[in-house]
Design an enzyme around this catalytic site. Structure first.
Site, PDB file in Angstrom:
ATOM      1  N   ASN A   1      40.875  38.659  30.756  1.00 20.37           N
ATOM      2  CA  ASN A   1      39.692  37.737  30.347  1.00 20.37           C
ATOM      3  C   ASN A   1      39.549  39.196  29.544  1.00 20.37           C
ATOM      4  O   ASN A   1      38.270  39.564  29.956  1.00 20.37           O
ATOM      5  CB  ASN A   1      39.513  37.865  31.490  1.00 20.37           C
ATOM      6  CG  ASN A   1      37.415  37.096  31.729  1.00 20.37           C
ATOM      7  OD1 ASN A   1      37.507  36.869  30.139  1.00 20.37           O
ATOM      8  ND2 ASN A   1      36.718  37.540  32.417  1.00 20.37           N
TER       9      ASN A   1
ATOM     10  N   LYS B   1      36.905  38.779  28.123  1.00 20.13           N
ATOM     11  CA  LYS B   1      35.248  38.448  27.914  1.00 20.13           C
ATOM     12  C   LYS B   1      34.781  38.409  26.789  1.00 20.13           C
ATOM     13  O   LYS B   1      35.401  37.747  25.526  1.00 20.13           O
ATOM     14  CB  LYS B   1      34.246  39.854  28.969  1.00 20.13           C
ATOM     15  CG  LYS B   1      34.625  39.631  29.824  1.00 20.13           C
ATOM     16  CD  LYS B   1      34.248  40.710  30.892  1.00 20.13           C
ATOM     17  CE  LYS B   1      34.378  40.299  32.083  1.00 20.13           C
ATOM     18  NZ  LYS B   1      33.915  41.351  32.743  1.00 20.13           N
TER      19      LYS B   1
ATOM     20  N   HIS C   1      32.686  32.509  35.787  1.00 18.87           N
ATOM     21  CA  HIS C   1      32.809  33.371  36.280  1.00 18.87           C
ATOM     22  C   HIS C   1      30.648  34.536  36.649  1.00 18.87           C
ATOM     23  O   HIS C   1      30.010  33.742  36.153  1.00 18.87           O
ATOM     24  CB  HIS C   1      33.130  33.955  35.160  1.00 18.87           C
ATOM     25  CG  HIS C   1      33.343  35.593  35.247  1.00 18.87           C
ATOM     26  ND1 HIS C   1      32.570  36.668  34.573  1.00 18.87           N
ATOM     27  CD2 HIS C   1      34.558  36.271  34.929  1.00 18.87           C
ATOM     28  CE1 HIS C   1      32.294  37.535  35.016  1.00 18.87           C
ATOM     29  NE2 HIS C   1      34.877  37.796  35.632  1.00 18.87           N
TER      30      HIS C   1
ATOM     31  N   GLU D   1      29.534  36.651  35.799  1.00 20.36           N
ATOM     32  CA  GLU D   1      28.651  36.479  34.394  1.00 20.36           C
ATOM     33  C   GLU D   1      28.201  35.365  34.274  1.00 20.36           C
ATOM     34  O   GLU D   1      26.958  35.166  33.134  1.00 20.36           O
ATOM     35  CB  GLU D   1      29.381  37.687  33.241  1.00 20.36           C
ATOM     36  CG  GLU D   1      29.805  39.074  33.800  1.00 20.36           C
ATOM     37  CD  GLU D   1      30.868  39.382  33.533  1.00 20.36           C
ATOM     38  OE1 GLU D   1      31.993  38.922  31.982  1.00 20.36           O
ATOM     39  OE2 GLU D   1      31.329  41.050  33.903  1.00 20.36           O
TER      40      GLU D   1
ATOM     41  N   GLU E   1      36.409  37.680  43.511  1.00 18.62           N
ATOM     42  CA  GLU E   1      35.246  38.528  42.402  1.00 18.62           C
ATOM     43  C   GLU E   1      34.249  39.202  42.914  1.00 18.62           C
ATOM     44  O   GLU E   1      33.407  38.332  42.167  1.00 18.62           O
ATOM     45  CB  GLU E   1      35.884  38.212  41.421  1.00 18.62           C
ATOM     46  CG  GLU E   1      36.371  37.537  39.964  1.00 18.62           C
ATOM     47  CD  GLU E   1      36.896  38.042  38.698  1.00 18.62           C
ATOM     48  OE1 GLU E   1      38.199  38.311  38.156  1.00 18.62           O
ATOM     49  OE2 GLU E   1      35.000  37.348  38.424  1.00 18.62           O
TER      50      GLU E   1
ATOM     51  N   GLY F   1      34.326  45.718  36.232  1.00 17.36           N
ATOM     52  CA  GLY F   1      33.256  46.168  35.408  1.00 17.36           C
ATOM     53  C   GLY F   1      32.872  47.851  36.052  1.00 17.36           C
ATOM     54  O   GLY F   1      32.356  48.323  35.273  1.00 17.36           O
TER      55      GLY F   1
ATOM     56  N   SER G   1      37.876  45.660  38.076  1.00 13.46           N
ATOM     57  CA  SER G   1      38.998  46.870  38.643  1.00 13.46           C
ATOM     58  C   SER G   1      39.561  46.688  38.308  1.00 13.46           C
ATOM     59  O   SER G   1      39.993  48.036  38.180  1.00 13.46           O
ATOM     60  CB  SER G   1      37.416  48.330  38.602  1.00 13.46           C
ATOM     61  OG  SER G   1      36.236  47.610  38.326  1.00 13.46           O
TER      62      SER G   1
HETATM   63  P1  PGA Z   1      36.845  43.992  35.146  1.00  9.14           P
HETATM   64  O1  PGA Z   1      36.577  42.838  34.752  1.00  9.14           O
HETATM   65  O2  PGA Z   1      38.575  44.493  35.271  1.00  9.14           O
HETATM   66  O3  PGA Z   1      36.827  44.790  33.681  1.00  9.14           O
HETATM   67  O4  PGA Z   1      35.867  44.556  35.965  1.00  9.14           O
HETATM   68  C1  PGA Z   1      36.860  41.381  36.194  1.00  9.14           C
HETATM   69  C2  PGA Z   1      36.643  39.747  35.650  1.00  9.14           C
HETATM   70  O5  PGA Z   1      35.173  39.982  35.172  1.00  9.14           O
HETATM   71  O6  PGA Z   1      37.150  39.033  34.641  1.00  9.14           O
END
Ligand code: PGA
Length: 254
Positions: A4, A6, A90, A92, A164, A170, A210
């Site tokens: 991903n 982003k 997601h 976010e 998640e 993140g 992460s």
């Molecule tokens: P991350 O993001 O691996 O940077 O924690 C995962 C995601 O949001 O899909």
């Protein structure tokens, strides 16, 4: 194993990434790989992964097909560009852009009916986990999807979930392998209630938050964890290739 990206990468960077990635993962048999790119470089990812097993996908879309929805992109538009998969809901999107469970469910239903494979994200915040309401939150998000999608009417291969935990995205903080298994095992149990046992077994459920080469193995060996949705560690070819190749070795062992 899903990357991903982003809101990262320009077209040139996407092209270079795929060019560098493909030879590095050519030996990774048995692992499905998807790259979720920003809309602007999605056509480039589609082009450069054509004739390979790597899937090109979008990070979001809107459930109406066309009309006065300024700034939105529809399922037919994604299919038109050659995308086969799409992330839906997601955290976010939910947290920053206010996407509701209902919108996520409508998007999931439209993706399925359009023939796009949705990766539906669910997960609790730190406050919810600390308050002991992880399962209330996650089960509510999963149930909401099936208010719009008929679990008995689709095959388990038509939908993917990603657990998640918001506090692990993140942040460098990963759920323990046991936490990941606990939540994902319960999601699979709920899918069984909603769509029957074989449906639940067929649905792939990923962990995200992460993930990096140093912690992925312990998570991937968990019984119900089928793969990973990777943000930060997918931005560099070296670490994403390591994750893909590691997953291939894990699937050889089993
Ligand atoms: P991350 O993001 O691996 O940077 O924690 C995962 C995601 O949001 O899909």
């Amino acid at each position: 194993m899903a990357a991903n990206w982003k809101m990262n990468k320009l077209i040139r960077e996407a092209e270079e990434y795929v060019e560098e990635l493909l030879p590095k993962i050519s030996g990774a048999e048995g692992v499905d790989v998807a790259i979720f790119a920003p809309f602007t470089c999605l056509p480039e990812v589609v082009r450069s992964t054509r004739d390979t097993a790597v899937l090109a996908g979008a990070q979001n879309f809107y459930y109406e097909d066309s009309g006065a929805f300024t700034g939105e992109v529809s399922a037919p538009m994604l299919l038109d560009v050659g995308a086969g998969v799409v992330i839906v809901g997601h955290s976010e999107r939910r947290e920053i852009f206010g996407e509701t469970d209902e919108a996520v469910a409508k998007k999931t239903a439209r993706a399925v009916s359009a023939g796009l494979l949705p990766i539906v994200c669910v997960g609790e915040t730190k406050e919810e986990r600390d308050a002991g309401s992880m399962w209330e939150k996650v089960s509510g998000q999963v149930r909401a999807v099936f208010e719009q999608v008929d679990a008995g009417g689709i095959g388990g291969e038509a939908i993917v979930f990603a657990y998640e935990p918001v506090w692990a995205i993140g942040t460098g903080e990963t759920a323990t392998p046991e936490d990941a298994q606990d939540a994902i095992g319960r999601i699979r149990g709920l899918l069984g209630e909603l769509g029957g046992e074989s449906f639940a077994e067929e649905v792939r459920i990923l962990y995200g938050g992460s993930i990096k080469p140093g912690n992925v193995d312990d998570i991937m060996v968990q019984k119900d964890v089928d793969g990973g949705l990777v943000g930060g560690a997918s931005l560099e070819v070296a670490s994403f290739a390591e994750l893909v190749n590691g997953a291939a070795m894990g699937s050889d062992d089993s």
